[in-house]
Each structure stands twice: as structure tokens, then as C-alpha cells.
Design an enzyme around this catalytic site. Structure first.
Site, short mmCIF file in Angstrom:
data_model
loop_
_atom_site.label_atom_id
_atom_site.label_comp_id
_atom_site.label_asym_id
_atom_site.label_seq_id
_atom_site.Cartn_x
_atom_site.Cartn_y
_atom_site.Cartn_z
N GLY A 239 58.84 76.97 15.74
CA GLY A 239 59.80 77.52 16.68
C GLY A 239 59.32 78.59 17.62
N GLU A 273 55.20 75.68 10.45
CA GLU A 273 55.25 74.36 11.09
C GLU A 273 55.27 74.48 12.61
OE1 GLU A 273 58.96 72.88 9.60
OE2 GLU A 273 58.15 72.42 7.62
N GLY A 275 54.70 73.59 16.42
CA GLY A 275 54.45 72.38 17.21
C GLY A 275 54.08 72.79 18.61
N ARG A 276 55.12 73.22 19.34
CA ARG A 276 54.98 73.56 20.76
C ARG A 276 53.86 74.58 21.01
NH1 ARG A 276 59.53 73.40 24.18
NH2 ARG A 276 60.86 73.51 22.37
N TYR A 316 66.89 69.74 29.04
CA TYR A 316 67.04 71.15 28.66
C TYR A 316 66.90 72.09 29.86
CZ TYR A 316 65.13 68.80 24.49
OH TYR A 316 64.86 67.92 23.46
N CYS A 344 66.74 56.08 39.14
CA CYS A 344 67.99 56.04 39.88
C CYS A 344 69.08 56.92 39.28
CB CYS A 344 68.45 54.60 39.99
SG CYS A 344 67.20 53.64 40.83
N GLU A 345 68.80 58.18 39.11
CA GLU A 345 69.84 59.16 38.79
C GLU A 345 69.43 60.51 39.38
OE1 GLU A 345 70.56 59.85 34.64
OE2 GLU A 345 70.05 57.79 34.18
N TYR A 373 56.46 67.72 23.35
CA TYR A 373 57.74 67.05 23.66
C TYR A 373 57.69 66.38 25.04
CZ TYR A 373 58.83 69.98 19.70
OH TYR A 373 58.79 70.60 18.47
N1 LLP Z 1 59.88 72.31 11.92
C1 LLP Z 1 61.08 71.71 12.03
C2 LLP Z 1 61.88 71.46 10.84
C3 LLP Z 1 61.55 71.35 13.31
O1 LLP Z 1 62.75 70.77 13.43
C4 LLP Z 1 60.76 71.61 14.45
C5 LLP Z 1 61.22 71.23 15.80
C6 LLP Z 1 59.50 72.22 14.27
C7 LLP Z 1 59.11 72.57 12.99
C8 LLP Z 1 58.58 72.52 15.42
O2 LLP Z 1 59.15 73.40 16.31
P1 LLP Z 1 58.29 74.04 17.50
O3 LLP Z 1 57.24 74.92 16.89
O4 LLP Z 1 57.68 72.92 18.26
O5 LLP Z 1 59.28 74.79 18.30
N2 LLP Z 1 62.47 68.41 22.17
C9 LLP Z 1 62.73 69.82 22.24
C10 LLP Z 1 62.26 70.56 21.00
C11 LLP Z 1 62.83 70.03 19.71
C12 LLP Z 1 62.34 70.74 18.49
C13 LLP Z 1 62.81 70.07 17.25
N3 LLP Z 1 62.34 70.64 16.02
C14 LLP Z 1 62.10 70.39 23.51
O6 LLP Z 1 61.46 69.64 24.26
O7 LLP Z 1 62.25 71.57 23.80
#
Ligand code: LLP
Length: 431
Positions: A239, A273, A275-276, A316, A344-345, A373
Site C-alpha cells: 500500500g 506485500e 506492489g506499486r 481512478y 469510443c467513449e 496496474y
Molecule cells: N496486499 C494486498 C492484500 C492487496 O490487496 C494489495 C493491493 C497489495 C498487497 C499491494 O498493494 P500496493 O503495494 O500495490 O499498493 N488497481 C489499483 C490498485 C489496487 C490495489 C489492490 N490491492 C490501482 O491501479 O491503483
């Protein structure tokens, strides 16, 4: 910091000229930088140095197996949320005992897959899920190592579509019931409670919600241990936000300090965890300008990339910086334009009234911060393709997923007998 910089007036990924890749693979395409992935991973790992922490990269952010393997070689485990992501993580070479299986709606077959693979732990989010997992584990004769995901009822102060830790969100078990559920779970056959998990949302740019949520977890760990539970692991989720456009985000070291202060002395094996944070700035979407159209009140820069390739602005209101591949002169006149795709939107808009240097049809532009993402959320809308993904490493690059185009999809579509002109039964009925 990332490794997409101008060199001699041309945007390069590490040392590779972006225009060269565009000529080779065609536009649009995603381009990832190994050096940036490595840097982000190391900066994050450094922020947690000295803690007993395992970084389980969140595969949902970018599941390309070349990306996942790059991180795996640095020591990352994986956080997966579906059988498909588990298959990807294993295909990328992540050892099963470094994989956490999360998610609010795991099916029976996904549970069986996770148990067969021997994942490190399964994060359970509801009582019905706990009951089903108990049955699946007993039927297979394999115990399940379970962490209970807690909903701490903390507002992450992020976009409402990606906030997950408030009581009205579908995720986790409400923190007030943690004790009751853990005690119930302990009595269930096939279930071993090993820890707790929390994840309050994505793209957090304020550290206080982390502090609040982790403080709640700290209290719960103490309470459950007093009940006699063995809480070995504490999964802190992902997150941590990153800067999009002009926004600012906390440094990983500041996040690390919060972790250290709030849960550093719990004697839990911590799991994180991200990701981003790891992949976001390690990827860009490269696109070509198809037309510059003078509308009645706006100028539209129409790209060959669209919302199906990168849905974040439409979904978003995300702000992805857009820059030309040929470096503009320092005194280039800026103009306010709308940058749009061909779908087309009206929602197929990447930027509204954005100040850009002059661009013309045929020019290449790049949308930054598209490594997370981006490709994973792409669709085939308007019978467009899933675009190629390219990984750069120093002066080398490789296509790590080829284009999936309409022919690939048509090969999976079939006409039922009653619509097939060549079907003999059809000719009999004159249908
Ligand atoms: N752990 C869990 C349980 C999660 O649900 C998520 C993301 C992460 C870790 C990784 O989160 P991060 O470090 O990437 O923030 N599609 C959306 C983001 C959805 C995130 C969903 N869960 C976007 O493009 O902003």
C-alpha cells in the site's frame, strides 16, 4: 528515481533508445527497466534492514514472469490472490514457502492448489472461508497454515476504490471479533493459526493510517498471545504510495521507521506485500500520436494507446505524467491539450487540459509510472490487442510478452451449429 531519462535528446530506458524499441515491436507497448526494479526493491529492503521481514512482492501489480523472476532473484517472495497468480509466481521461480495466498473469495480449487503447492500461509478473510479451508485441508490430509486477515476499521485516506480497511469494505474480519474467530479456528481440523494479516489500501501517501492499523495489530497480537495462541507471523500488507504527476509520497525509509516503532519488537516474522512501490516507476507505456485534432474548444492529442491498455486514468482519475520521446527544447512553447485514446467513449482520456510541449502526428510519447496496474488491468475492448511488454536490462531488451491480438482471440471463438453456414444440420433446417 527511475532509469527512463533523456540521453542526447532521446528518451532511453537504461541505455536503450525508446524509439528503437518502438520501431522493433510497434506501438503501444509497455517497457520495464530492470535497473529500476532492482533499485526500488533494494531501497525498500534497506528500509526494513535488521527486522525479521520477508518481502512478498504483490504479483497483482505486475505479474509478468520476467518481472517476478527479476524480483525473486533479489530474494523476494510473492503475495498472490488467485490460482492464476499462484501459477505465475511458481512459473517465475518463487519458492512456494515464500508465497502468501491472500484474497476475499478463494474457491475450493484455489485452496486445493495452494495446499498442493505448499504455500507459506493462506490469509483467511471470513468464517465461511475458514470452514471451507478446514474441509479442503482435511480431505487432502494436509494442514493449512493460516493467518487471519483483520479489518482494523482504519481509513487509509486514499481513493475510495482502493481503500480496504474500513468496516464497510469487504475485506478481512472485523478487529473486534478477532479473538473469537481465532479461538474458533484453533479448534477446526486442518487449520493451524500462524499469524495475523492486515492491508488497509493502496497508494497511501500518509503514514498515519499505517501507524493506526499496525498499532491495532500490535494490541491484537498481545491479546491473542495471552489467550495462548502462537502468533508467529504478522503480515503488514502493501500500500505504500508513489508520486504520480506532481504528488509527493513518503520515502520507504519513513515507512520502515513506522514499522520498526510500532511492531518491530513483537518478535513476529513480518511479511510485507509491496506492489506499486516496486514496479510503478519501473514501467512506462509508450505510444504514438495518431492525430492532433483541433476541436471547437479543445485541442486533442489522439494516441494509439487507449483506456483498454492503461485504465487507471479512467478508473481512478490517475495522473500519469506524459512526456515526448524526443526531448523538447527548454524554451519550447507549452500548450494545453487533452490527451485521449481512440476508444469510443469520452472516458478514454489520459489527461485533460495538460500542459505539453508541441507534439505532432507520428511522434512517440511516454506515459510514466505505468509499471504497476498497467498491463495487468488491460482488456481487449474495441477488439484491440493486449500490447507487448518489453524488459530492458542495461543495453539489452527482450519482448517478455508478445502482442495478443484479435486473431489469437478469434481462434478461441466458435460459431454454434445453428449459426454455422457450413454445418450440415443447418442446411437441413434451412436455418
Ligand atoms: N496486499 C494486498 C492484500 C492487496 O490487496 C494489495 C493491493 C497489495 C498487497 C499491494 O498493494 P500496493 O503495494 O500495490 O499498493 N488497481 C489499483 C490498485 C489496487 C490495489 C489492490 N490491492 C490501482 O491501479 O491503483
Amino acid at each position: 528515481m527511475d532509469h527512463f531519462q533523456y540521453r542526447d535528446g532521446r528518451l532511453c530506458a537504461e541505455t536503450v533508445d525508446m524509439a528503437r524499441i518502438a520501431d522493433d515491436v510497434g506501438t503501444p507497448f509497455y517497457c520495464y527497466s530492470t535497473a529500476t526494479l532492482v533499485r526500488h526493491y533494494r531501497v525498500f529492503a534497506e528500509a526494513l534492514a535488521g527486522l525479521d521481514a520477508t518481502i512478498c512482492y504483490s504479483v497483482k501489480a505486475n505479474g509478468n514472469i520476467a518481472v517476478v523472476r527479476t524480483l525473486g532473484r533479489l530474494g523476494a517472495g510473492a503475495d498472490v490472490v488467485s490460482g492464476g497468480e499462484l501459477t505465475r509466481a511458481l512459473a517465475a521461480g518463487i519458492p512456494a514457502d515464500k508465497i502468501v495466498f491472500s484474497g476475499v473469495g478463494k474457491t475450493e480449487s484455489e485452496m486445493a492448489q495452494a495446499l498442493a503447492a505448499g504455500v507459506m500461509q493462506i490469509n483467511v478473510e471470513s468464517e465461511p472461508e475458514l470452514e471451507l479451508l478446514s474441509q479442503v485441508a482435511v480431505a487432502r490430509g494436509t494442514g493449512a497454515r493460516v493467518a487471519i486477515r483483520i479489518n482494523p476499521d482504519v481509513d487509509a485516506q486514499t481513493h475510495e476504490k482502493i481503500t480496504t480497511g474500513r468496516s464497510e469494505n469487504k475485506f478481512g474480519i472485523e478487529w473486534t471479533r478477532a479473538r473469537e474467530i481465532c479461538n474458533r479456528a484453533t479448534a477446526m481440523p486442518g487449520i493451524t493459526i500462524v499469524g495475523l494479516a492486515v492491508h488497509i489500501g493502496s497508494q497511501l501517501t500518509d503514514l498515519e493510517p499505517f501507524r493506526d492499523a499496525y498499532g491495532r495489530m500490535r494490541d491484537l497480537v498481545a491479546m491473542l498471545r495471552a489467550d495462548g495462541q502462537t502468533i508467529e507471523t504478522l503480515d503488514l500488507g502493501g500500500g505504500l504510495g508513489i508520486p504520480y504527476g506532481d504528488a509527493v509520497a513518503p520515502a520507504p525509509a519513513e515507512y520502515g521507521a513506522v514499522v520498526r516503532q510500532v511492531v518491530g519488537d513483537l518478535e513476529c516474522r513480518l511479511i510485507v506485500e509491496p506492489g506499486r512501490l516496486i514496479v510503478g516507476n519501473a514501467g512506462v507505456l509508450v505510444s504514438r500520436v495518431v492525430y492532433v485534432k483541433e476541436g471547437a474548444t479543445r485541442t486533442f492529442v489522439i494516441l494509439d494507446a487507449a483506456m483498454n491498455d492503461l485504465v487507471r486514468p479512467a478508473l481512478y482519475d490517475a495522473d500519469h505524467t506524459i512526456i515526448p520521446v524526443l526531448e523538447p527544447a527548454a524554451d519550447a512553447p507549452m500548450a494545453e491539450v487533452d490527451v485521449v485514446g481512440p476508444v469510443c467513449e469520452t472516458g478514454d482520456t489520459f489527461a485533460t487540459q495538460r500542459s505539453l510541449p508541441p507534439v505532432a502526428a507520428g511522434d512517440l510519447v511516454v506515459m510514466r509510472t505505468a509499471g504497476a496496474y498497467g498491463a495487468v488491468m488491460a482488456s481487449l475492448y474495441n477488439a484491440r490487442s493486449l500490447v507487448p511488454e518489453v524488459l530492458v536490462n542495461g543495453g539489452d531488451y527482450a519482448v517478455v510478452r508478445g502482442r495478443i491480438g484479435v486473431d489469437d482471440i478469434l481462434a478461441r471463438e466458435t460459431l454454434p451449429g445453428w449459426l454455422d453456414d457450413d454445418d450440415p444440420a443447418m442446411r437441413r433446417t434451412g436455418g
